[in-house]
Write an enzyme that holds these catalytic residues in place. Sequence first.
Site, short mmCIF file in Angstrom:
data_model
loop_
_atom_site.label_atom_id
_atom_site.label_comp_id
_atom_site.label_asym_id
_atom_site.label_seq_id
_atom_site.Cartn_x
_atom_site.Cartn_y
_atom_site.Cartn_z
N ASP A 1 -0.78 -0.87 -6.64
CA ASP A 1 -0.16 0.48 -5.93
C ASP A 1 0.14 1.43 -6.80
O ASP A 1 0.88 0.94 -7.93
CB ASP A 1 1.02 -0.10 -5.26
N ASP B 1 7.01 -7.21 8.92
CA ASP B 1 7.15 -7.28 7.37
C ASP B 1 8.34 -8.35 7.07
O ASP B 1 9.34 -8.42 7.40
CB ASP B 1 7.65 -5.82 7.03
N GLU C 1 3.92 -11.88 8.15
CA GLU C 1 3.86 -11.55 6.77
C GLU C 1 4.48 -12.64 5.91
O GLU C 1 5.52 -12.52 5.42
CB GLU C 1 4.34 -10.20 6.17
N ARG D 1 3.10 -6.67 13.64
CA ARG D 1 2.84 -7.39 12.50
C ARG D 1 4.18 -7.17 11.66
O ARG D 1 4.49 -6.21 11.72
CB ARG D 1 1.79 -6.95 11.64
N HIS E 1 15.09 -4.41 6.43
CA HIS E 1 15.89 -3.21 5.87
C HIS E 1 15.40 -2.01 6.53
O HIS E 1 14.25 -1.80 7.25
CB HIS E 1 15.58 -3.09 4.31
N HIS F 1 -2.57 -3.74 1.82
CA HIS F 1 -2.02 -2.80 0.82
C HIS F 1 -1.12 -2.88 -0.15
O HIS F 1 -0.64 -2.31 -1.19
CB HIS F 1 -1.16 -1.77 1.70
N ASP F 2 -0.92 -4.58 -0.23
CA ASP F 2 0.08 -5.05 -1.32
C ASP F 2 -0.89 -5.75 -2.47
O ASP F 2 -0.22 -6.47 -3.24
CB ASP F 2 0.93 -6.32 -0.84
N ARG G 1 -4.14 2.39 -2.60
CA ARG G 1 -4.27 3.19 -1.28
C ARG G 1 -4.95 4.40 -1.60
O ARG G 1 -4.47 5.52 -0.89
CB ARG G 1 -2.50 3.26 -1.04
#
Length: 477
Positions: A363, A205, A235, A203, A124, A318-319, A367
């Site tokens: 989140d 996404d 990922e 990497r 996206h 970060h997830d 972060r």
Amino acid sequence: MSVPAWVERAVFYQIFPDRFRRAGKPALPAPTGHFESWDSLPTVRGFKGGDLWGVAEKLDYLEQAGFSAIYLNPIFASSANHRYHTSDYLRVDPILGGDEALRNLLDQAHERGMRVILDGVFNHSGRGFFAFSHLLENGPASPYQDWYYVKGFPLRAYGGKPNYEAWWDNPELPKLRVETPQVREYLLHVAEHWIRFGADGWRLDVPEEIKDMSFWQEFRRRVKESNPEAYIVGEIWHEAPDWVQPGGPFDAVMNYPLGRGVLGFVGGERLDRELAARSGLGRLPELDGAGWLEWTGRVLESYPEEVRKVQLNLLGSHDTPRLITMLGGEAERAALALELLFTLPGAPSVYYGDEIGLPGGHDPDNRRTFPWNEEAWNHDIKSRVGKMARLREQYGELRGADWKKVWSEARRAAFSRGRLLVTVNASEEPWKLDLDCPNAGDMRGLLYGGRLSCAEGRWRGAELPAFSLEVWRPEGG
């Protein structure tokens, strides 16, 4: 299928650029407003002003801490602090310092023998991407209709459910139509461009969201033609051997399943399973020593030997919630979990700040900015991570594919890496070692310096503290 040789020796450090280090050298056009205070808690929309100049300033820190490769979260122009809302794939975000800052970072990293991989978000774009902006302004008169999955005009890009396909129905993330030849060629050009610029890999996404495997095959071909040693890692949150088998598009995947096992074993009763379950980690397993060995063996054996050595092994990102927060704030457990990551086949990857015990929930709390005041650091975790990084560099067995379970009881386990023996105590009590010694040789500890004497078919003579591990090598070997 050949995988990049350098990855086997790499220790990765994942950096969320807006939150790591602010050097204050943005590219033109420079922002005129103020960033959020560095020490304040992060917000969903706020920017802290971290940049790539700042990452380059701290390469000494990364080297000294034991890291030899960097995985950067997205760096391309975007309207979001996390930069997964890409507006220009061919330009580094000016707030991060622009292309000049990336050039500087790559040059400085490469001079030190360090590698840098970039985050590719190709499923996206953001609403600010030129093709979507054109479509938004011109509707059915735009020549970019085939770049997206449009269901009607005018586009509902602000407010209400979008009338175009978007990632998780988020109108900020319109889904690119990769089967359109022009879209496909644009993305492949982006992939080649940044590898030729000097990046050491990608990497990728949510690659499963692009259902066309031929796109990823062509992606691999174009990237490897640009640099045969480029690392391509996807990922994917579950075991995904089809993506890395001979003929598959990737060198490796993010090995979340391996990390889930480590968390389930080390976390014990202190593991916040409810917190983890609200992230992509899902419901983490409850594992004793035997269960963890079984889990780890299954995950490792689902991949070819060549792939095992270059999987991107991680405990959090970060997830996910922060490591120490998932482990109930217990630094000893966090340190042991990270140590274990360095003893397993694959390239360890540490999310920035986990090596100093930086806390955080979901989140945006996971972060937070890196605290450069060393008084805020947990130096024991950092020291233990550094020792493991040096040990992994010194002993090739810790970088190879060989892994065999040896013994387990309650919350304790032992396994071998070639000629090395690893003993793990994930319990609150010290462990007086008493194990079968099939090779009838004495062993020396590489971390604590103890000795295991082999007599009457048993290894004895050493005690392992609570929440610690030891790596043993044969005496004289």
